[in-house]
Write an enzyme that holds these catalytic residues in place. Structure first.
Site, PDB file in Angstrom:
ATOM      1  CD  GLU A 193      -3.237   1.952   9.095  1.00 54.59           C
ATOM      2  OE1 GLU A 193      -3.346   1.892   7.834  1.00 54.59           O
ATOM      3  OE2 GLU A 193      -3.048   0.954   9.811  1.00 54.59           O
ATOM      4  CG  ASP A 233       3.328  -1.207  13.399  1.00 58.03           C
ATOM      5  OD1 ASP A 233       4.259  -0.565  13.925  1.00 58.03           O
ATOM      6  OD2 ASP A 233       3.212  -1.364  12.176  1.00 58.03           O
ATOM      7  CD  GLU A 262      -5.554  -3.441   3.713  1.00 60.32           C
ATOM      8  OE1 GLU A 262      -6.474  -2.889   4.320  1.00 60.32           O
ATOM      9  OE2 GLU A 262      -4.440  -3.673   4.215  1.00 60.32           O
ATOM     10  CG  HIS A 305       1.401  -3.853  10.588  1.00 63.19           C
ATOM     11  ND1 HIS A 305       1.435  -2.493  10.776  1.00 63.19           N
ATOM     12  CD2 HIS A 305       0.267  -4.085   9.885  1.00 63.19           C
ATOM     13  CE1 HIS A 305       0.374  -1.942  10.213  1.00 63.19           C
ATOM     14  NE2 HIS A 305      -0.351  -2.894   9.672  1.00 63.19           N
TER      15      HIS A 305
HETATM   16  C1  LIG Z   1      -6.077  -0.607   8.672  1.00 65.26           C
HETATM   17  S1  LIG Z   1      -7.524  -0.685   9.643  1.00 65.26           S
HETATM   18  C2  LIG Z   1      -7.309   0.695  10.742  1.00 65.26           C
HETATM   19  C3  LIG Z   1      -8.158   0.612  11.974  1.00 65.26           C
HETATM   20  C4  LIG Z   1      -7.964   1.762  12.961  1.00 65.26           C
HETATM   21  N1  LIG Z   1      -8.296   3.037  12.348  1.00 65.26           N
HETATM   22  C5  LIG Z   1      -6.556   1.800  13.483  1.00 65.26           C
HETATM   23  O1  LIG Z   1      -5.808   2.701  13.055  1.00 65.26           O
HETATM   24  O2  LIG Z   1      -6.176   0.952  14.283  1.00 65.26           O
HETATM   25  C6  LIG Z   1      -8.737  -0.141   8.522  1.00 65.26           C
HETATM   26  C7  LIG Z   1     -10.161  -0.232   9.035  1.00 65.26           C
HETATM   27  O3  LIG Z   1     -11.007   0.399   8.099  1.00 65.26           O
HETATM   28  C8  LIG Z   1     -12.181  -0.366   7.908  1.00 65.26           C
HETATM   29  N2  LIG Z   1     -12.667  -0.060   6.555  1.00 65.26           N
HETATM   30  C9  LIG Z   1     -12.076  -0.364   5.375  1.00 65.26           C
HETATM   31  N3  LIG Z   1     -12.779   0.111   4.352  1.00 65.26           N
HETATM   32  C10 LIG Z   1     -13.858   0.749   4.886  1.00 65.26           C
HETATM   33  C11 LIG Z   1     -14.962   1.444   4.328  1.00 65.26           C
HETATM   34  N4  LIG Z   1     -15.085   1.576   3.014  1.00 65.26           N
HETATM   35  N5  LIG Z   1     -15.872   1.969   5.170  1.00 65.26           N
HETATM   36  C12 LIG Z   1     -15.745   1.819   6.521  1.00 65.26           C
HETATM   37  N6  LIG Z   1     -14.730   1.154   7.102  1.00 65.26           N
HETATM   38  C13 LIG Z   1     -13.786   0.637   6.300  1.00 65.26           C
HETATM   39  C14 LIG Z   1     -11.734  -1.800   8.094  1.00 65.26           C
HETATM   40  O4  LIG Z   1     -12.803  -2.647   8.448  1.00 65.26           O
HETATM   41  C15 LIG Z   1     -10.682  -1.644   9.176  1.00 65.26           C
HETATM   42  O5  LIG Z   1     -11.219  -1.829  10.458  1.00 65.26           O
END
Ligand SMILES: C[S@@+](CC[C@H](N)C(=O)[O-])C[C@H]1O[C@@H](n2cnc3c(N)ncnc32)[C@H](O)[C@@H]1O
Length: 526
Positions: A285, A192, A294, A415
């Site tokens: 993010e 994206d 989420e 996205h």
């Molecule tokens: C929307 S993705 C963004 C990934 C990356 N930062 C990017 O911008 O491409 C969110 C990420 O946060 C992780 N995540 C969500 N909740 C979390 C938590 N409570 N602790 C650690 N990681 C978390 C998910 O597994 C996911 O890989």
């Protein structure tokens, strides 16, 4: 928006798309290493090249062995079975400092509630493979100790309690982290270009906020934002990621000689992990459909309260949900009483949008459990209103440049697309007529929200001052289960100055790139 490459389940292919994209975007070259396989927990001794203690003078003389025993990790010379340095596995953390160098730290007993680290050693492994194997074993042993430690007197074993586990259903969390543990889905986000390019620009244009600063990447995924932060001159970046993507991120980051020393990947939830120092800036993010899907914004806020220094910066800084009534006969024929994710023509909006602001620097986690937003619009046209259209934007409030990332209709498509809450019954409005209502959103344990929407057409013309309601329509919708409307061409009426088929051509492109993957990729509307 970048057109997605053909999808493949082959991890190597995915990795090369991934790195090509990163290289194009950030001009970062990464070495791709073989994908790791799962290891089983087994009693094991590790021969390490050397250890040096941070707080105690003197070190064990080589050859040094690291031994996992019951609930302890022992470092000592091969001949000394007791071990020169002992760590309690329940309260020690392991950090990667480089491809073959790590830091093991143990917490002091919890005196003033503020945790401090009493002891640490740096470990030099003989090579990267042995370092990786040791880290994997460490994770497994810690898990084992956590489960043993929570055995109840009646023999039932409880899972380790955390703020996250308390409010989120285990089955939802499992699916969620499984989803993010796959490169395919990280790839979807990386590709994206509006999203990833905005982050890149926001970080690099605001180098001053990162240079020589400690950064925490909240939910690091592939580690892309950590790499941006390191590229902007961060002193150190802690990349916290709960899914198995942490292992890939580790590989990718340690394969990058210029930045690997500066980034420590920590596998775990931001609600649970401990960091050795506070952060000057958080980057994340955490946005889902409608910004809040989420429920990751809550984790972002928890990370702020746990790790950020007072008055530290947050990238993004604020988020806004925008809402406006829309009219769309085609959509209404297709589906009613549902949240719908698609990209729509902004000319379908019947009134200027209003917005609800969430300030990530000051919001409390509990503020995100429930939103009650009063709605008031003035219709610009006479039409049937079919529901409420919503989108969001976020602001990176940098010291040098303020940058917005928007998902608005009419702006380059992301996205996230947009969300429309379609009512069961439309309401009729005249030009200038007031539309009032309420959007009530309540968080649920499956990492999403129940939406209660009411829209009413207020009395119009003579007698309007009495403020009566002519017509009301309400709906209860689950944001977790939207209708992904990606494969239907939408025949919107063209304005005179618009080339015929211009809109349809654009949509065709999106269909090509998303059709096959839509249901899967958007299952969780990342
Ligand atoms: C929307 S993705 C963004 C990934 C990356 N930062 C990017 O911008 O491409 C969110 C990420 O946060 C992780 N995540 C969500 N909740 C979390 C938590 N409570 N602790 C650690 N990681 C978390 C998910 O597994 C996911 O890989």
């Amino acid at each position: 928006m970048a057109v997605a490459p053909p999808l493949s389940s082959d991890a190597g292919t995915e990795l090369s798309y991934f790195t090509n994209f990163i290289s194009r975007l950030g001009r970062i070259s990464l070495i791709i290493l073989t994908v790791m396989e799962n290891n089983k927990l087994k009693e094991q001794d590790f021969l390490v090249a050397s250890i040096s203690q941070l707080s105690i003078s003197g070190s064990a003389s080589p050859p040094v062995v690291a031994r996992f025993r019951s609930d302890s990790l022992l470092f000592g010379s091969e001949s000394d079975s007791e071990g020169a340095v002992q760590f309690d596995l329940s309260n020690c953390q392991l950090y990667k400092l480089g491809s073959a160098r790590s830091l093991c730290m143990s917490e002091a007993s919890d005196t003033n509630k503020e945790k401090s680290y009493s002891r640490g050693i740096t470990i030099e492994f003989r090579n990267e493979e042995e370092s990786t194997a040791f880290h994997r074993a460490f994770e497994q042993w810690k898990k084992e100790v956590a489960v043993q430690g929570s055995s109840l007197p009646n023999g039932i074993v409880s899972s380790s309690a955390s703020k996250f586990d308390d409010k989120i259903e285990a089955s939802s969390a499992k699916m969620y982290f499984h989803y993010y543990g796959q490169l395919l889905h990280q790839q979807n986000m990386l590709q994206d270009y509006v999203r990833t390019g905005s982050y890149y620009a926001a970080v690099l244009e605001n180098r001053i906020d990162f240079t020589d600063r400690v950064v925490v990447d909240v939910g690091a995924g592939s580690g892309i934002l950590s790499l941006f932060a390191a590229q902007a001159g961060a002193k150190h970046v802690y990349a916290v990621e709960a899914s198995d993507m942490a292992d890939y991120a580790n590989k990718l980051i340690s394969g990058n000689p210029s930045f690997s020393e500066k980034i420590t990947v920590i596998k775990g939830k931001v609600e649970d992990v401990e960091l050795p120092e506070k952060a000057d800036i958080l980057i994340s993010e955490p946005m889902g459909t409608l910004l809040i899907n989420e429920r990751m914004l809550e984790s972002y806020i928890i990370a702020r309260d746990r790790f950020l220094v007072p008055k530290g910066k947050m990238f993004p800084t604020i988020g806004r949900i925008h809402m406006a009534p829309f009219s769309d006969e085609y959509l209404y024929i297709e589906i009613a009483n549902k949240p719908v994710v698609d990209a729509f023509d902004p000319r379908l909006l019947v009134a200027p949008a209003i917005s609800h602001v969430i300030d990530f620097t000051s919001a409390k986690e509990e503020d995100l459990y429930e939103f009650d937003i009063p709605l008031r619009f003035v219709s610009s046209t006479g039409t049937r209103v079919h529901g409420l259209a919503c989108w969001f934007d976020v602001l990176f409030d940098g010291s040098t440049v303020q940058r917005w990332l928007t998902t608005a209709p009419g702006a380059p498509t992301t996205h996230w697309y947009q969300l429309r809450c379609v009512l069961a019954q439309p309401i009729y409005v005249m030009p200038g007529q007031e539309i009032t209502g309420r959007l009530h959103m309540v968080a649920h344990k499956a990492q999403s929200y129940t939406l209660n929407l009411t829209l009413s057409a207020k009395m119009w013309g003579p007698g309007a001052e009495q403020g009566g309601i002519l017509q009301t329509s309400s709906g209860k919708l689950d944001l977790k289960e939207p209708y992904y409307r990606m494969s239907q061409p939408q025949a919107y009426p063209m304005s005179q100055d618009q080339q015929p088929n211009q809109l349809l051509q654009t949509q065709d492109l999106q269909i090509q790139s998303h059709d096959e993957e839509a249901s899967d990729l958007l299952q969780q509307s990342m």
